[in-house]
Design a protein around this motif. Sequence first.
Motif, PDB file in Angstrom:
ATOM      1  N   GLY A 193      68.779 225.020  14.322  1.00 52.76           N
ATOM      2  CA  GLY A 193      67.789 224.043  13.899  1.00 52.76           C
ATOM      3  C   GLY A 193      66.490 224.074  14.669  1.00 52.76           C
ATOM      4  O   GLY A 193      66.311 224.853  15.603  1.00 52.76           O
ATOM      5  N   LEU A 194      65.604 223.173  14.223  1.00 57.07           N
ATOM      6  CA  LEU A 194      64.262 223.047  14.790  1.00 57.07           C
ATOM      7  C   LEU A 194      63.987 221.602  15.161  1.00 57.07           C
ATOM      8  O   LEU A 194      64.387 220.683  14.444  1.00 57.07           O
ATOM      9  CB  LEU A 194      63.202 223.441  13.761  1.00 57.07           C
ATOM     10  CG  LEU A 194      63.141 224.867  13.275  1.00 57.07           C
ATOM     11  CD1 LEU A 194      62.296 224.937  12.004  1.00 57.07           C
ATOM     12  CD2 LEU A 194      62.541 225.742  14.350  1.00 57.07           C
ATOM     13  N   ILE A 195      63.275 221.431  16.256  1.00 59.92           N
ATOM     14  CA  ILE A 195      62.671 220.147  16.586  1.00 59.92           C
ATOM     15  C   ILE A 195      61.182 220.420  16.714  1.00 59.92           C
ATOM     16  O   ILE A 195      60.770 221.262  17.516  1.00 59.92           O
ATOM     17  CB  ILE A 195      63.229 219.549  17.892  1.00 59.92           C
ATOM     18  CG1 ILE A 195      64.724 219.271  17.748  1.00 59.92           C
ATOM     19  CG2 ILE A 195      62.457 218.271  18.262  1.00 59.92           C
ATOM     20  CD1 ILE A 195      65.399 218.816  19.032  1.00 59.92           C
ATOM     21  N   ILE A 196      60.406 219.743  15.885  1.00 60.99           N
ATOM     22  CA  ILE A 196      58.956 219.928  15.922  1.00 60.99           C
ATOM     23  C   ILE A 196      58.367 218.650  16.501  1.00 60.99           C
ATOM     24  O   ILE A 196      58.498 217.573  15.909  1.00 60.99           O
ATOM     25  CB  ILE A 196      58.392 220.252  14.529  1.00 60.99           C
ATOM     26  CG1 ILE A 196      59.154 221.447  13.940  1.00 60.99           C
ATOM     27  CG2 ILE A 196      56.895 220.532  14.618  1.00 60.99           C
ATOM     28  CD1 ILE A 196      58.873 221.718  12.498  1.00 60.99           C
ATOM     29  N   ASN A 197      57.760 218.783  17.654  1.00 65.51           N
ATOM     30  CA  ASN A 197      57.323 217.656  18.471  1.00 65.51           C
ATOM     31  C   ASN A 197      55.811 217.471  18.385  1.00 65.51           C
ATOM     32  O   ASN A 197      55.076 218.435  18.186  1.00 65.51           O
ATOM     33  CB  ASN A 197      57.749 217.934  19.920  1.00 65.51           C
ATOM     34  CG  ASN A 197      57.594 216.739  20.812  1.00 65.51           C
ATOM     35  OD1 ASN A 197      57.578 215.598  20.377  1.00 65.51           O
ATOM     36  ND2 ASN A 197      57.469 217.002  22.106  1.00 65.51           N
ATOM     37  N   ASP A 250      52.248 209.517  26.649  1.00 59.66           N
ATOM     38  CA  ASP A 250      53.190 210.563  27.037  1.00 59.66           C
ATOM     39  C   ASP A 250      54.570 209.957  27.250  1.00 59.66           C
ATOM     40  O   ASP A 250      54.708 208.770  27.549  1.00 59.66           O
ATOM     41  CB  ASP A 250      52.742 211.242  28.337  1.00 59.66           C
ATOM     42  CG  ASP A 250      51.542 212.148  28.140  1.00 59.66           C
ATOM     43  OD1 ASP A 250      51.336 212.616  27.002  1.00 59.66           O
ATOM     44  OD2 ASP A 250      50.817 212.386  29.121  1.00 59.66           O
ATOM     45  N   VAL A 251      55.587 210.783  27.121  1.00 59.57           N
ATOM     46  CA  VAL A 251      56.952 210.350  27.383  1.00 59.57           C
ATOM     47  C   VAL A 251      57.248 210.649  28.852  1.00 59.57           C
ATOM     48  O   VAL A 251      57.215 211.801  29.273  1.00 59.57           O
ATOM     49  CB  VAL A 251      57.951 211.073  26.453  1.00 59.57           C
ATOM     50  CG1 VAL A 251      59.378 210.738  26.833  1.00 59.57           C
ATOM     51  CG2 VAL A 251      57.665 210.722  25.006  1.00 59.57           C
ATOM     52  N   TYR A 252      57.525 209.591  29.599  1.00 65.68           N
ATOM     53  CA  TYR A 252      57.735 209.761  31.034  1.00 65.68           C
ATOM     54  C   TYR A 252      58.867 208.885  31.561  1.00 65.68           C
ATOM     55  O   TYR A 252      59.109 208.830  32.770  1.00 65.68           O
ATOM     56  CB  TYR A 252      56.447 209.447  31.807  1.00 65.68           C
ATOM     57  CG  TYR A 252      55.906 208.063  31.542  1.00 65.68           C
ATOM     58  CD1 TYR A 252      56.326 206.977  32.297  1.00 65.68           C
ATOM     59  CD2 TYR A 252      55.009 207.847  30.518  1.00 65.68           C
ATOM     60  CE1 TYR A 252      55.858 205.705  32.029  1.00 65.68           C
ATOM     61  CE2 TYR A 252      54.528 206.574  30.251  1.00 65.68           C
ATOM     62  CZ  TYR A 252      54.957 205.512  31.016  1.00 65.68           C
ATOM     63  OH  TYR A 252      54.493 204.258  30.742  1.00 65.68           O
ATOM     64  N   ASP A 253      59.569 208.180  30.675  1.00 67.01           N
ATOM     65  CA  ASP A 253      60.631 207.290  31.136  1.00 67.01           C
ATOM     66  C   ASP A 253      61.734 207.184  30.082  1.00 67.01           C
ATOM     67  O   ASP A 253      61.662 207.806  29.024  1.00 67.01           O
ATOM     68  CB  ASP A 253      60.066 205.909  31.492  1.00 67.01           C
ATOM     69  CG  ASP A 253      59.378 205.221  30.311  1.00 67.01           C
ATOM     70  OD1 ASP A 253      59.461 205.737  29.172  1.00 67.01           O
ATOM     71  OD2 ASP A 253      58.751 204.171  30.526  1.00 67.01           O
ATOM     72  N   ILE A 254      62.732 206.382  30.387  1.00 68.36           N
ATOM     73  CA  ILE A 254      63.877 206.221  29.487  1.00 68.36           C
ATOM     74  C   ILE A 254      63.442 205.637  28.141  1.00 68.36           C
ATOM     75  O   ILE A 254      63.921 206.066  27.087  1.00 68.36           O
ATOM     76  CB  ILE A 254      64.963 205.320  30.136  1.00 68.36           C
ATOM     77  CG1 ILE A 254      65.518 205.976  31.403  1.00 68.36           C
ATOM     78  CG2 ILE A 254      66.084 204.999  29.147  1.00 68.36           C
ATOM     79  CD1 ILE A 254      66.238 207.290  31.164  1.00 68.36           C
ATOM     80  N   LEU A 299      62.097 208.387  26.069  1.00 64.88           N
ATOM     81  CA  LEU A 299      63.184 209.246  25.597  1.00 64.88           C
ATOM     82  C   LEU A 299      63.968 208.575  24.467  1.00 64.88           C
ATOM     83  O   LEU A 299      64.400 209.247  23.521  1.00 64.88           O
ATOM     84  CB  LEU A 299      64.121 209.607  26.747  1.00 64.88           C
ATOM     85  CG  LEU A 299      63.524 210.528  27.811  1.00 64.88           C
ATOM     86  CD1 LEU A 299      64.494 210.674  28.979  1.00 64.88           C
ATOM     87  CD2 LEU A 299      63.176 211.883  27.221  1.00 64.88           C
ATOM     88  N   MET A 300      64.110 207.267  24.544  1.00 65.26           N
ATOM     89  CA  MET A 300      64.805 206.546  23.470  1.00 65.26           C
ATOM     90  C   MET A 300      63.996 206.598  22.168  1.00 65.26           C
ATOM     91  O   MET A 300      64.574 206.667  21.082  1.00 65.26           O
ATOM     92  CB  MET A 300      65.082 205.096  23.878  1.00 65.26           C
ATOM     93  CG  MET A 300      66.093 204.974  25.023  1.00 65.26           C
ATOM     94  SD  MET A 300      67.655 205.826  24.718  1.00 65.26           S
ATOM     95  CE  MET A 300      68.319 204.851  23.384  1.00 65.26           C
ATOM     96  N   ARG A 301      62.679 206.589  22.272  1.00 63.19           N
ATOM     97  CA  ARG A 301      61.840 206.739  21.073  1.00 63.19           C
ATOM     98  C   ARG A 301      62.079 208.105  20.439  1.00 63.19           C
ATOM     99  O   ARG A 301      62.225 208.223  19.220  1.00 63.19           O
ATOM    100  CB  ARG A 301      60.358 206.595  21.426  1.00 63.19           C
ATOM    101  CG  ARG A 301      59.906 205.179  21.630  1.00 63.19           C
ATOM    102  CD  ARG A 301      58.437 205.099  21.951  1.00 63.19           C
ATOM    103  NE  ARG A 301      57.633 205.289  20.749  1.00 63.19           N
ATOM    104  CZ  ARG A 301      56.314 205.460  20.768  1.00 63.19           C
ATOM    105  NH1 ARG A 301      55.662 205.462  21.908  1.00 63.19           N
ATOM    106  NH2 ARG A 301      55.645 205.624  19.650  1.00 63.19           N
ATOM    107  N   ILE A 302      62.100 209.145  21.277  1.00 64.68           N
ATOM    108  CA  ILE A 302      62.357 210.499  20.772  1.00 64.68           C
ATOM    109  C   ILE A 302      63.753 210.569  20.150  1.00 64.68           C
ATOM    110  O   ILE A 302      63.956 211.176  19.091  1.00 64.68           O
ATOM    111  CB  ILE A 302      62.190 211.544  21.890  1.00 64.68           C
ATOM    112  CG1 ILE A 302      60.719 211.652  22.273  1.00 64.68           C
ATOM    113  CG2 ILE A 302      62.742 212.894  21.462  1.00 64.68           C
ATOM    114  CD1 ILE A 302      60.457 212.546  23.467  1.00 64.68           C
TER     115      ILE A 302
END
Length: 159
Positions: free
Chosen positions: A48-52, A141-145, A148-151
């Motif tokens: 699979g792919l994850i496109i960020n 930017d993603v820099y915390d838990i 990461l939960m959003r992702i």
Amino acid sequence: KERAGAVYELLRDNATAFVLITSPDDITIEETTFFHDKLIEYEMPFCGLIINRVHTDFASDTDIGRVMGRKNSEALATKISDCLGRKVAERKAMAALVTDMARTLHDFSSLAEMDAENIRRLAEHVDKGATTRIVPFFDTDVYDIDGLMRINQYVFETG
């Protein structure tokens, strides 16, 4: 040699799977396509792919696109500044702000169109049955838990 062979067999094993993570810009899409081809060439299990960092086309919403479209932005700027601005300077400032907002919306719309085209090219190239997850471009930017939960909501969606 024996160790390298064991690693190679492990990488080709059905218990192993490769997920390619990329962004939607031209260069990384080309790199992802190249790496995908290498996985297939070496009979590695691609799954699979994850496109960020994919841009959202906010202008695709018909109301927003109609109101903030390039053609209507000047008329909207005039209308808002006339309604809210009491002084000439306030009206000019509001008109400039609305014009800038319309330009920003147009720029994000253009980025979203380019992202969509690059994602389409990548999807045409990889296995049709591959799982693909799209993670939007976040405003921070993603820099915390919490980030990461959003992702997590996008990568492990079930619906």
